[in-house]
Design a protein around this motif. Structure first.
Motif, PDB file in Angstrom:
ATOM      1  N   LEU A  76       0.820  -1.202   0.000  1.00  0.00           N
ATOM      2  CA  LEU A  76       0.000   0.000   0.000  1.00  0.00           C
ATOM      3  C   LEU A  76       0.863   1.266   0.000  1.00  0.00           C
ATOM      4  N   PHE A  77       1.995   1.202   0.704  1.00  0.00           N
ATOM      5  CA  PHE A  77       2.853   2.385   0.828  1.00  0.00           C
ATOM      6  C   PHE A  77       3.310   2.900  -0.536  1.00  0.00           C
ATOM      7  N   ASP A  78       3.659   2.004  -1.443  1.00  0.00           N
ATOM      8  CA  ASP A  78       4.134   2.437  -2.760  1.00  0.00           C
ATOM      9  C   ASP A  78       3.087   3.273  -3.480  1.00  0.00           C
ATOM     10  N   TYR A  79       1.827   2.841  -3.400  1.00  0.00           N
ATOM     11  CA  TYR A  79       0.752   3.587  -4.059  1.00  0.00           C
ATOM     12  C   TYR A  79       0.490   4.921  -3.358  1.00  0.00           C
ATOM     13  N   VAL A  80       0.426   4.881  -2.049  1.00  0.00           N
ATOM     14  CA  VAL A  80       0.132   6.084  -1.276  1.00  0.00           C
ATOM     15  C   VAL A  80       1.250   7.122  -1.460  1.00  0.00           C
ATOM     16  N   ASN A  81       2.478   6.663  -1.404  1.00  0.00           N
ATOM     17  CA  ASN A  81       3.610   7.581  -1.547  1.00  0.00           C
ATOM     18  C   ASN A  81       3.600   8.246  -2.927  1.00  0.00           C
ATOM     19  N   SER A  82       3.323   7.463  -3.969  1.00  0.00           N
ATOM     20  CA  SER A  82       3.262   8.014  -5.322  1.00  0.00           C
ATOM     21  C   SER A  82       2.135   9.026  -5.456  1.00  0.00           C
ATOM     22  N   ALA A  83       0.974   8.670  -4.907  1.00  0.00           N
ATOM     23  CA  ALA A  83      -0.189   9.556  -5.016  1.00  0.00           C
ATOM     24  C   ALA A  83       0.042  10.883  -4.305  1.00  0.00           C
ATOM     25  N   ILE A  84       0.546  10.834  -3.090  1.00  0.00           N
ATOM     26  CA  ILE A  84       0.757  12.065  -2.329  1.00  0.00           C
ATOM     27  C   ILE A  84       1.880  12.894  -2.949  1.00  0.00           C
ATOM     28  N   THR A  85       2.892  12.222  -3.477  1.00  0.00           N
ATOM     29  CA  THR A  85       3.967  12.954  -4.161  1.00  0.00           C
ATOM     30  C   THR A  85       3.413  13.720  -5.353  1.00  0.00           C
ATOM     31  N   LEU A  86       2.500  13.101  -6.101  1.00  0.00           N
ATOM     32  CA  LEU A  86       1.888  13.779  -7.242  1.00  0.00           C
ATOM     33  C   LEU A  86       1.018  14.950  -6.791  1.00  0.00           C
ATOM     34  N   ILE A  87       0.285  14.749  -5.705  1.00  0.00           N
ATOM     35  CA  ILE A  87      -0.548  15.839  -5.174  1.00  0.00           C
ATOM     36  C   ILE A  87       0.325  17.012  -4.767  1.00  0.00           C
ATOM     37  N   GLU A  88       1.419  16.723  -4.079  1.00  0.00           N
ATOM     38  CA  GLU A  88       2.323  17.789  -3.636  1.00  0.00           C
ATOM     39  C   GLU A  88       2.943  18.509  -4.827  1.00  0.00           C
ATOM     40  N   ALA A  89       3.276  17.744  -5.878  1.00  0.00           N
ATOM     41  CA  ALA A  89       3.831  18.366  -7.087  1.00  0.00           C
ATOM     42  C   ALA A  89       2.795  19.269  -7.741  1.00  0.00           C
ATOM     43  N   GLY A  90       1.529  18.810  -7.746  1.00  0.00           N
ATOM     44  CA  GLY A  90       0.460  19.640  -8.290  1.00  0.00           C
ATOM     45  C   GLY A  90       0.264  20.917  -7.505  1.00  0.00           C
ATOM     46  N   GLU A  91       0.330  20.821  -6.184  1.00  0.00           N
ATOM     47  CA  GLU A  91       0.185  22.003  -5.340  1.00  0.00           C
ATOM     48  C   GLU A  91       1.323  22.993  -5.585  1.00  0.00           C
ATOM     49  N   GLU A  92       2.533  22.458  -5.767  1.00  0.00           N
ATOM     50  CA  GLU A  92       3.674  23.325  -6.057  1.00  0.00           C
ATOM     51  C   GLU A  92       3.494  24.024  -7.403  1.00  0.00           C
ATOM     52  N   LYS A  93       2.952  23.293  -8.377  1.00  0.00           N
ATOM     53  CA  LYS A  93       2.724  23.886  -9.695  1.00  0.00           C
ATOM     54  C   LYS A  93       1.687  24.991  -9.630  1.00  0.00           C
ATOM     55  N   ILE A  94       0.619  24.770  -8.840  1.00  0.00           N
ATOM     56  CA  ILE A  94      -0.399  25.802  -8.659  1.00  0.00           C
ATOM     57  C   ILE A  94       0.219  27.035  -8.018  1.00  0.00           C
ATOM     58  N   LEU A  95       1.098  26.824  -7.044  1.00  0.00           N
ATOM     59  CA  LEU A  95       1.762  27.948  -6.389  1.00  0.00           C
ATOM     60  C   LEU A  95       2.622  28.719  -7.381  1.00  0.00           C
ATOM     61  N   GLU A  96       3.260  27.994  -8.305  1.00  0.00           N
ATOM     62  CA  GLU A  96       4.059  28.658  -9.329  1.00  0.00           C
ATOM     63  C   GLU A  96       3.174  29.529 -10.213  1.00  0.00           C
ATOM     64  N   PHE A  97       1.997  29.004 -10.579  1.00  0.00           N
ATOM     65  CA  PHE A  97       1.066  29.788 -11.383  1.00  0.00           C
ATOM     66  C   PHE A  97       0.633  31.039 -10.629  1.00  0.00           C
ATOM     67  N   ARG A  98       0.351  30.881  -9.333  1.00  0.00           N
ATOM     68  CA  ARG A  98      -0.082  32.027  -8.527  1.00  0.00           C
ATOM     69  C   ARG A  98       1.002  33.076  -8.440  1.00  0.00           C
ATOM     70  N   ASN A  99       2.249  32.640  -8.432  1.00  0.00           N
ATOM     71  CA  ASN A  99       3.374  33.571  -8.367  1.00  0.00           C
ATOM     72  C   ASN A  99       3.835  34.022  -9.752  1.00  0.00           C
ATOM     73  N   LEU A 100       3.128  33.537 -10.802  1.00  0.00           N
ATOM     74  CA  LEU A 100       3.450  33.865 -12.191  1.00  0.00           C
ATOM     75  C   LEU A 100       4.887  33.512 -12.545  1.00  0.00           C
ATOM     76  N   SER A 101       5.343  32.393 -12.020  1.00  0.00           N
ATOM     77  CA  SER A 101       6.680  31.922 -12.352  1.00  0.00           C
ATOM     78  C   SER A 101       6.635  30.855 -13.445  1.00  0.00           C
ATOM     79  N   THR A 102       5.429  30.524 -13.918  1.00  0.00           N
ATOM     80  CA  THR A 102       5.263  29.608 -15.040  1.00  0.00           C
ATOM     81  C   THR A 102       3.867  29.815 -15.610  1.00  0.00           C
ATOM     82  N   GLY A 103       3.608  29.218 -16.757  1.00  0.00           N
ATOM     83  CA  GLY A 103       2.282  29.325 -17.354  1.00  0.00           C
ATOM     84  C   GLY A 103       2.335  29.880 -18.763  1.00  0.00           C
ATOM     85  N   GLU A 104       1.142  30.092 -19.328  1.00  0.00           N
ATOM     86  CA  GLU A 104       1.030  30.583 -20.700  1.00  0.00           C
ATOM     87  C   GLU A 104      -0.117  31.584 -20.779  1.00  0.00           C
TER      88      GLU A 104
END
Length: 293
Positions: free
Chosen positions: A66-94
């Motif tokens: 179970l840990f392998d799945y949970v770790n992958s899922a939460i890592t992806l969520i955290e990466a998504g949150e970081e990407k949203i923060l980048e958009f909010r700071n206008l450090s990436t996007g189109e």
């Protein structure tokens, strides 16, 4: 009430730390709260996830899988949150902007330069087309905002006027005698006229004004390029209808001359438009701020 996602975050940290107490420190929780969370998750899954020992905890076979799945899922969520923060700071996007060739050349470029210097990591996609087509691109989501010639009659669009422009008539040396006195629109229609093609918003505006004054036009030249209007007038092919603000160089160098008509065509605007029901991206909001400064 603690959510299922929070339970999995506790499970993940316990698995990484190998200890309830260490996981509690990392999560800023009490040890009993961590223990209770793991018990709740085990009860909900109806399976044992950890072996408890005096030295800490180790995964059961099921827990390890179970840990392998949970770790992958939460890592992806955290990466998504970081990407949203980048958009909010206008450090990436189109940012996708629709604009006509003329406005792009004579008006928009300084704003694009300023925006790019301020937000260099935001990709700018520029789509050139007519005002009518740009309005349809907004509705289909192909562009975020359009910079167009006003007026635009469309209740679904939010319109923000940014600059006033003046439509005028100009001529070359051969017709220079026209500038010595005021000229009526009836007199102009007796001369060779040079206009943009009928689909142009600028053409529709000027033609509509002249019709309201009882004057119908039948241009000798209908062009798809604004620059050609000035060039055709310069070589004395006729009287061209142009935008004064976009013709400064030709007027200042006396390549063409402004004709003083008896009645001025009412000023109109260049502005931005976007779909009312769709919130603007932060990039679009910042770009509009720059345009209005």
């Amino acid at each position: 009430m603690i959510s299922k996602l929070d339970l999995y975050k506790v499970f993940r940290q316990v698995g990484k730390s190998g200890s309830f107490s260490k996981a509690a420190e990392e999560l800023y929780m009490t040890q009993p709260a961590v223990s209770q969370s793991i018990m709740q998750l085990e009860n909900e899954l109806n399976i044992r996830l950890f072996n408890r020992t005096r030295k800490g905890v180790t995964f059961t076979t099921e827990g390890n899988n179970l840990f392998d799945y949970v770790n992958s899922a939460i890592t992806l969520i955290e990466a998504g949150e970081e990407k949203i923060l980048e958009f909010r700071n206008l450090s990436t996007g189109e940012l996708k902007i629709g604009v006509g060739d003329t406005i792009s050349k004579y008006y928009l470029i300084p704003f694009l330069e300023k925006f790019h210097n301020k937000y260099p990591n935001i990709k700018l996609k520029i789509i050139n087309s007519t005002t009518i087509e740009l309005c349809s691109y907004i509705k289909s989501g192909d562009i975020d905002i359009a910079i167009c010639n006003f007026p635009i009659e469309d209740d679904s669009l939010e319109l923000i006027p940014c600059a006033e422009i003046q439509d005028i008539f100009v001529c070359g040396e051969r017709y220079k005698k026209l500038i010595s006195d005021k000229v009526s629109y009836e007199e102009l229609t007796k001369l060779p006229l040079i206009f943009l093609e009928k689909s142009s918003n600028s053409r529709k505006y000027v033609e509509g004004f002249m019709i309201s004054k009882g004057v119908n036009i039948s241009p000798d030249f209908e062009l798809g390029s604004y620059d050609l209007l000035l060039e055709f007038a310069k070589i004395n092919l006729g009287i061209a209808c142009v935008i004064k603000e976009f013709s400064k160089e030709f007027l200042e160098k006396n390549y063409v001359y402004e004709i003083d008509t008896m009645e001025k065509i009412p000023k109109r605007s260049i502005g931005a438009c976007y779909l009312k029901k769709v919130p603007l991206s932060l990039g679009a909001i910042e770009f509009l701020k720059i345009m209005k400064e």
